[in-house]
Write an enzyme that holds these catalytic residues in place. Structure first.
Site, PDB file in Angstrom:
ATOM      1  CD  GLU A 283    -104.841  64.293  27.914  1.00 58.39           C
ATOM      2  OE1 GLU A 283    -104.503  63.154  27.562  1.00 58.39           O
ATOM      3  OE2 GLU A 283    -104.070  65.260  27.910  1.00 58.39           O
ATOM      4  CD  GLU A 286    -109.518  61.157  30.881  1.00 55.37           C
ATOM      5  OE1 GLU A 286    -108.887  61.478  29.848  1.00 55.37           O
ATOM      6  OE2 GLU A 286    -109.265  60.147  31.552  1.00 55.37           O
ATOM      7  CB  CYS A 303     -99.925  61.628  24.240  1.00 55.15           C
ATOM      8  SG  CYS A 303     -99.455  63.053  25.182  1.00 55.15           S
ATOM      9  CB  SER A 323    -105.581  61.142  30.227  1.00 56.11           C
ATOM     10  OG  SER A 323    -106.366  60.991  29.072  1.00 56.11           O
ATOM     11  CE  LYS A 362     -96.077  58.436  20.143  1.00 58.37           C
ATOM     12  NZ  LYS A 362     -97.340  58.573  20.870  1.00 58.37           N
ATOM     13  CD  GLU A 365     -98.736  54.612  21.742  1.00 56.22           C
ATOM     14  OE1 GLU A 365     -98.212  55.195  20.773  1.00 56.22           O
ATOM     15  OE2 GLU A 365     -99.357  55.209  22.636  1.00 56.22           O
ATOM     16  CD  GLU A 370    -102.887  46.906  26.461  1.00 48.46           C
ATOM     17  OE1 GLU A 370    -102.417  46.400  25.420  1.00 48.46           O
ATOM     18  OE2 GLU A 370    -102.187  47.236  27.412  1.00 48.46           O
ATOM     19  CB  CYS A 508     -92.093  64.479  20.536  1.00 50.03           C
ATOM     20  SG  CYS A 508     -93.354  63.532  21.368  1.00 50.03           S
TER      21      CYS A 508
HETATM   22 FE1  HC0 Z   1     -95.176  63.136  20.126  1.00 50.81          FE
HETATM   23 FE2  HC0 Z   1     -97.695  62.871  20.138  1.00 50.81          FE
HETATM   24  S1  HC0 Z   1     -96.594  64.850  20.460  1.00 50.81           S
HETATM   25  S2  HC0 Z   1     -96.277  61.751  21.563  1.00 50.81           S
HETATM   26  O1  HC0 Z   1     -94.593  64.047  21.821  1.00 50.81           O
HETATM   27  O2  HC0 Z   1     -99.506  63.523  22.294  1.00 50.81           O
HETATM   28  O3  HC0 Z   1     -93.781  60.677  19.242  1.00 50.81           O
HETATM   29  O4  HC0 Z   1     -94.004  64.682  17.856  1.00 50.81           O
HETATM   30  O5  HC0 Z   1     -96.715  62.233  17.669  1.00 50.81           O
HETATM   31  O6  HC0 Z   1     -99.132  60.326  19.260  1.00 50.81           O
HETATM   32  O7  HC0 Z   1     -99.530  64.366  18.426  1.00 50.81           O
HETATM   33  C1  HC0 Z   1     -94.181  61.680  19.568  1.00 50.81           C
HETATM   34  C2  HC0 Z   1     -94.341  64.103  18.730  1.00 50.81           C
HETATM   35  C3  HC0 Z   1     -96.532  62.581  18.750  1.00 50.81           C
HETATM   36  C4  HC0 Z   1     -98.645  61.301  19.636  1.00 50.81           C
HETATM   37  C5  HC0 Z   1     -98.889  63.762  19.010  1.00 50.81           C
HETATM   38  C6  HC0 Z   1     -98.852  63.185  21.477  1.00 50.81           C
END
Ligand code: HC0
Ligand code: SF4
Length: 575
Positions: A283, A286, A303, A323, A362, A365, A370, A508
């Site tokens: 990143e 980038e 993310c 990104s 997640k 995701e 993709e 998170c």
């Molecule tokens: Fe997160 Fe992550 S930090 S999104 O906030 O970037 O869920 O804990 O795992 O993938 O590393 C969540 C937390 C993750 C990802 C990382 C990011």
């Protein structure tokens, strides 16, 4: 100030205070159910629909809902009269009368506020015979299961989704006991603008909203002799998992978590943090690339999958600014199935990658088509939440707090302090700055902690000079705050270079898959504190110092943001 008495205790509070809040100042608890106020999130569900918090007010014939009645001068309140207690019990009995009686097997079970309240109020029988509703259960998404039969119409989810996240998936239709909480046109969640952030689920008091449970799928993979099962854990899991086993919020359980995962039978225990360090490399490169080639700014972090889905739905004209980096756990998945599979000499198709995440988005995701472009299998096969991992540990009868600390496996388990802080709001940009500074100036960054980016403020801004250029940055958590800033970008009124956005308040650590906080914001603060402690305790605190990352580029990827990196670690977005 207003003076009143509550249970004969004199109380003095500012005008506008509710009876409920006034009582709390003198340690008098009044039970609540629909009411929930999360100050730091600007969340206030104050619809007084459940009437569980009723109290007696001298001179009034009817009982008053303490959550919505402001105090008045000289008011005399009784919270513990028999009449009030009986009224509360009756309200809970009414709610239970048409509630499914599947508590023993319900996913919410001991975490259900309604069940806890029934116990607290000593409800021993249900005097009303209500007819149970027969709504269809919504299994349409890969993240969230919605069972309207267990909904008690408290509207906490609706308030969260519309007030904090500004997505507005739910609304209450009908009046009184006829009220139902629905999606627009009663569409299944997968066909709405739901981002799967899971914040509605974090505040749902019952089992009406829960994560899609994938525990059995993991057990199956672990018991399949033809599968090589790799697990990875997100940064925020290690500072919250302990709560599920009675440890204090803010306890760091990284070593015990790794030990538990080995006991469960995973063939390798890797760390999403490794890929967080890798994300910084990609990143940051980038960003420099965009600046040097006149690319569009600001760069938005990508993310958080709920945030990604939010901008895809709501801001399709801005699809070229996030990104292109995949999120870290997807990167770790694809590297396990390419780089690591090659080292081991095994077929990527025989590998199952399980991600343990604080997040329910997640799950969605990992299913996105993709995200399986780099290899011809999905990057990540199964996602479970922190809560689901805790369940597996319990199912296997592992004594979590007696486990001896263990270390992650090499090389995809190596990480720096910069990666750990990804788990708290502001952490991704703080990590990026630690690397950007040294790469752009060639100097050593002595003070690695960027205090301006820390804390629970919804939108934080800073200007950081690096190598003769000022970098204007912003850190945002909560989708409503993101909307505010994106609208400015759309209107051409913003001049940021880079913005970190996380959908969940707190980042998170406050994800929809974490142990339930039951409205206690101190828990989120304790988790954030633990994240920063874990960072301080790491020997390396800058992503570019991660030796396993250096090795990965040298042996396999080539240049950061180069051809192979693009093929495996980057993605695209769709409206
Ligand atoms: Fe997160 Fe992550 S930090 S999104 O906030 O970037 O869920 O804990 O795992 O993938 O590393 C969540 C937390 C993750 C990802 C990382 C990011
Ligand atoms: Fe709204 Fe998030 Fe719940 Fe979806 S998951 S309904 S976006 S609060």
């Amino acid at each position: 100030d207003i003076q009143l008495t509550i249970n004969d205790i004199p109380v003095k509070v500012p005008e506008g205070t509710t009876i409920l809040d006034a009582a709390r100042t003198v340690n008098i608890d009044i039970p609540t159910l629909c009411h929930l106020k999360l100050h730091e999130m600007h969340y206030n569900n104050n619809i007084a629909s459940c009437r569980v918090c009723v109290v007696e007010v001298e001179g009034r014939r009817n009982l008053a809902s303490s959550c919505s009645t402001p105090v008045t001068q000289g008011m005399v309140v009784k919270t513990d009269s028999l009449r009030a207690i009986q009224a509360r019990r009756a309200m809970v009995e009414l709610l239970l009368s048409d509630h499914p009686k599947s508590c023993l097997t319900c996913a919410k079970n001991i975490n259900c506020d309604l069940r806890a309240l029934a116990a607290e109020l000593g409800v021993r029988a249900i005097s009303y015979a209500g007819e149970e509703s027969e709504f269809e259960i919504d299994h349409s998404s890969s993240s969230i299961v919605r069972d309207p039969n267990k909904c008690i119409r408290c509207r906490r989810c609706e308030t969260m989704c519309s007030q904090v996240q500004t997505v507005g998936v739910y609304s209450a239709v009908g009046r009184g006991f006829e009220t139902v909480i629905k999606t627009a046109f009663n569409l299944p969640l997968s066909q709405t603008a739901c981002t799967f952030c899971g914040q509605c689920l974090a505040v749902c008091p019952t089992g009406a909203l829960t994560e899609l449970d994938q525990v059995d799928k993991v057990w199956k993979a672990l018991n399949d002799p033809d599968k090589f099962v790799v697990v990875q854990t997100a940064p925020a899991v290690r500072v919250a998992l302990g709560e599920e086993f009675g440890l204090e919020p803010g306890t760091i359980v990284t070593g015990k978590m790794v030990a538990a995962l080995r006991r469960l039978g995973f063939d390798r225990v890797f760390d999403t943090d490794f890929a967080a360090d890798l994300t910084i490399m990609e990143e940051a490169t980038e960003l420099v690339h965009r600046i040097q080639h006149g690319g569009r700014l600001p760069l938005l972090t990508s993310c958080c999958p709920a945030w990604v889905k939010f901008f895809e739905h709501q801001f399709p004209d801005l699809l070229d600014i996030p990104s292109t980096c995949k999120s870290p756990h997807q990167m770790l998945g694809v590297l396990t199935k390419s780089y690591y599979a090659k080292t081991l000499g095994i077929d990527p198709k025989s590998i199952t990658v399980v991600s343990v995440m604080p997040c329910v988005a997640k799950k969605y995701e990992a299913d996105r088509p993709e995200l399986s472009q780099g290899t011809d299998t999905a990057d990540v096969d199964i996602v479970i939440t922190t809560r689901e991992l805790a369940r597996m540990v319990r199912e296997a009868s592992i004594h979590f707090d007696h486990l001896k600390d263990q270390e992650f496996d090499h090389p995809l388990g190596e990480s720096t302090g910069a990666a750990v802080i990804f788990g708290a709001t502001g952490g991704v940009l703080e990590a990026a700055l630690r690397t950007a500074y040294e790469v752009l100036t060639g100097d050593t960054l002595e003070k690695v902690e960027f205090e301006a980016l820390r804390g629970m403020e919804g939108i934080k801004e800073a200007v950081i000079p690096i190598g003769g250029r000022d970098y204007r940055i912003a850190v945002i958590h909560g989708l409503g705050n993101a909307r505010t800033v994106l609208e400015k970008i759309q209107a051409g009124e913003s001049n940021y270079d880079v913005i970190e956005i996380m959908a969940c308040p707190g980042g998170c650590i406050g994800g929809g898959g974490q142990p339930y906080h039951h409205g206690n914001m101190e828990i989120l603060k304790a988790r954030a504190g633990a994240i920063y402690r874990e960072d301080r305790g790491k020997p390396l605190r800058k992503s570019h110092e991660n030796l396993a990352i250096i090795g990965l580029y040298k042996d396999f990827l080539g240049e950061p943001f180069g051809k192979r990196a693009h093929q495996l670690l980057h993605t695209s977005y769709t409206a």
